[in-house]
Every structure is written in C-alpha cells, then in structure tokens.
Design a protein around this motif. Structure first.
Motif, short mmCIF file in Angstrom:
data_model
loop_
_atom_site.label_atom_id
_atom_site.label_comp_id
_atom_site.label_asym_id
_atom_site.label_seq_id
_atom_site.Cartn_x
_atom_site.Cartn_y
_atom_site.Cartn_z
N MET A 219 0.91 -1.09 -0.05
CA MET A 219 0.10 0.04 0.25
C MET A 219 0.85 1.21 -0.11
SD MET A 219 -2.98 0.89 2.51
CE MET A 219 -4.40 2.13 2.28
N PHE A 220 1.67 1.27 0.92
CA PHE A 220 2.74 2.56 1.01
C PHE A 220 4.17 1.91 0.49
CE2 PHE A 220 -0.50 3.45 4.31
CZ PHE A 220 -1.07 4.43 3.85
N LYS A 221 4.25 1.84 -0.90
CA LYS A 221 5.78 1.38 -1.31
C LYS A 221 6.64 2.43 -0.93
CE LYS A 221 3.75 -1.59 -4.83
NZ LYS A 221 3.75 -1.86 -6.18
N THR A 222 6.51 3.72 -1.07
CA THR A 222 7.54 4.58 -0.86
C THR A 222 6.79 5.61 0.13
OG1 THR A 222 8.28 4.35 -2.98
CG2 THR A 222 9.05 6.43 -1.99
N VAL A 223 7.51 5.98 1.28
CA VAL A 223 7.11 6.90 2.26
C VAL A 223 8.17 8.01 2.45
CG1 VAL A 223 6.93 7.27 4.57
CG2 VAL A 223 6.05 5.33 3.62
N LEU A 224 7.76 9.10 2.13
CA LEU A 224 8.50 10.53 2.12
C LEU A 224 8.50 11.21 3.62
CD1 LEU A 224 10.30 12.56 0.77
CD2 LEU A 224 8.26 13.96 0.25
N PHE A 225 9.61 11.31 4.31
CA PHE A 225 9.62 11.99 5.77
C PHE A 225 10.36 13.10 5.66
CE2 PHE A 225 11.10 11.27 10.32
CZ PHE A 225 9.71 12.08 10.85
N PRO A 226 9.76 14.45 5.77
CA PRO A 226 10.50 15.54 5.51
C PRO A 226 10.84 15.76 6.94
CG PRO A 226 8.37 15.82 4.54
CD PRO A 226 8.55 14.52 5.20
N ILE A 227 12.03 16.17 7.31
CA ILE A 227 12.86 16.46 8.39
C ILE A 227 13.31 17.67 8.74
CG2 ILE A 227 13.04 13.73 8.98
CD1 ILE A 227 15.94 14.29 8.54
N ASP A 228 13.02 18.28 9.89
CA ASP A 228 13.90 19.43 10.37
C ASP A 228 14.26 19.24 12.02
OD1 ASP A 228 11.46 19.82 11.76
OD2 ASP A 228 10.86 21.41 10.69
N ARG A 229 14.55 20.29 12.46
CA ARG A 229 15.03 20.20 13.69
C ARG A 229 14.16 20.16 15.16
NH1 ARG A 229 19.82 24.29 13.47
NH2 ARG A 229 18.90 24.95 11.31
N SER A 230 12.72 20.06 14.47
CA SER A 230 11.52 20.21 15.41
C SER A 230 11.34 19.15 16.14
CB SER A 230 10.43 20.68 14.66
OG SER A 230 9.89 19.81 13.98
N ARG A 231 10.83 19.44 17.50
CA ARG A 231 10.26 18.09 18.26
C ARG A 231 9.15 17.32 17.58
NH1 ARG A 231 6.05 18.15 21.42
NH2 ARG A 231 5.68 20.24 21.01
N GLU A 232 8.34 18.25 16.82
CA GLU A 232 7.50 17.20 15.91
C GLU A 232 7.85 16.55 15.18
OE1 GLU A 232 5.93 21.09 17.96
OE2 GLU A 232 7.65 20.72 16.47
N THR A 233 8.90 16.56 14.37
CA THR A 233 9.61 15.69 13.23
C THR A 233 10.06 14.42 14.24
OG1 THR A 233 10.21 17.52 12.02
CG2 THR A 233 11.61 15.33 12.12
N GLN A 234 10.69 14.78 15.51
CA GLN A 234 11.17 13.62 16.32
C GLN A 234 9.91 12.67 16.86
OE1 GLN A 234 13.47 15.37 19.44
NE2 GLN A 234 14.91 16.20 18.14
N GLU A 235 9.02 13.32 16.97
CA GLU A 235 7.77 12.40 17.50
C GLU A 235 6.97 11.78 16.28
OE1 GLU A 235 5.45 15.37 19.42
OE2 GLU A 235 6.48 15.56 21.26
N ALA A 236 7.23 12.22 15.16
CA ALA A 236 6.56 11.75 14.02
C ALA A 236 7.43 10.39 13.47
CB ALA A 236 6.59 12.84 12.75
N ALA A 237 8.72 10.38 13.95
CA ALA A 237 9.49 9.53 13.20
C ALA A 237 9.30 8.16 14.04
CB ALA A 237 11.26 9.71 14.07
N GLU A 238 8.68 8.22 15.13
CA GLU A 238 8.19 6.73 15.76
C GLU A 238 6.90 6.15 14.64
OE1 GLU A 238 5.93 5.49 19.79
OE2 GLU A 238 7.70 6.63 19.95
N VAL A 239 6.25 7.00 14.30
CA VAL A 239 5.00 6.46 13.36
C VAL A 239 5.53 6.28 12.11
CG1 VAL A 239 3.09 7.39 12.18
CG2 VAL A 239 3.25 8.19 14.59
N VAL A 240 6.71 7.05 11.43
CA VAL A 240 7.27 6.40 10.49
C VAL A 240 7.82 5.02 10.43
CG1 VAL A 240 9.25 7.10 8.61
CG2 VAL A 240 7.86 8.78 9.63
#
Length: 135
Positions: free
Chosen positions: A1-22
């Motif tokens: 279903m999700f063959k390619t996942v794009l994860f835009p990252i920056d230095r924010s806390r929100e990016t770090q929290e989203a990493a677990e979902v990724v």
C-alpha cells in the motif's frame, strides 16, 4: 500500500515524534523510506525563526536521522534540496513516486494566520499523494 514513504525532517520536536510513526509504517508495509531536508533561504519575514539555512547543519541532521532509522533496521535514502519547504516537499514526493508523506505538525494551523503560513497545511493542499500529519 505504501511502497514509498517520504519523511521531511527538520530540527523540531514534532519531527522527532513523527519518526516513531514512520518506523511503524515502514516496518509494517516494508516501504522504501526517503528522508528529505530542505535548505531554506533566510527571509525578512522570518529572521528570528529557526530556519534551516546551513547546508552543513542539514547534512548532519540527515546523517543523524539515517543512523536512527538504521538502528531500527530500516534503510533510509536521504535527499537534501534547496527551496521553499512546502513546494520542495511536494515536488520531491512527485519525483520519487511517494505513496505517503508523513509530517509532524506544530499546531500553527489552529489560528487563522497560522493556517495560511503552515508548511504542513501547504503540503496537504499541494501534495500529489496522501499526507499523514502526526500531532
């Protein structure tokens, strides 16, 4: 279903929290993971904001993120691009054939001013694929 996942990252806390979902999505669907960081040009509108303008800092951020995913057994490709974040994210998603973009959200969209300025909101409106926003 999700063959390619794009994860835009920056230095924010929100990016770090989203990493677990990724991690969960990539492992469950055996997806290709592409990490993207956008080098921005400083603007007069955002002189005090933490804008990612240093190519060296962005390269280090991508290297650290790649190492964190590697610890989870996930091989991640890294891309570094210059431009306006929302447009660049959507262009890269189209270019790599992303099936999903996963982003953190700073909650700026809760105000009228924030909704028009939010990178996440712009990506949602311009994206060529579904966008998962992690609060």
């Amino acid at each position: 279903m999700f063959k390619t996942v794009l994860f835009p990252i920056d230095r924010s806390r929100e990016t770090q929290e989203a990493a677990e979902v990724v991690v969960n999505i990539v492992q469950q669907y055996h997806s290709r993971l592409v990490l993207l960081s956008v080098i921005e040009s400083p603007t007069e509108e955002s002189p005090g904001e933490q804008v990612m303008t240093s190519p060296e800092a962005v390269a280090q951020l991508l290297q650290n993120a790649q190492a964190l995913f590697s610890q989870q057994g996930i091989s991640a490709e890294v891309l570094e691009r210059a431009g306006k974040p929302a447009f660049t994210i959507c262009d890269v998603a189209d270019e790599i054939g992303a099936n999903l973009i996963v982003m953190g959200c700073r909650g700026l969209g809760l105000t009228e001013d924030g909704a028009s300025e939010s990178v996440t909101n712009r990506v949602i409106n311009l994206s060529p694929c579904p966008v998962l926003v992690v609060p």
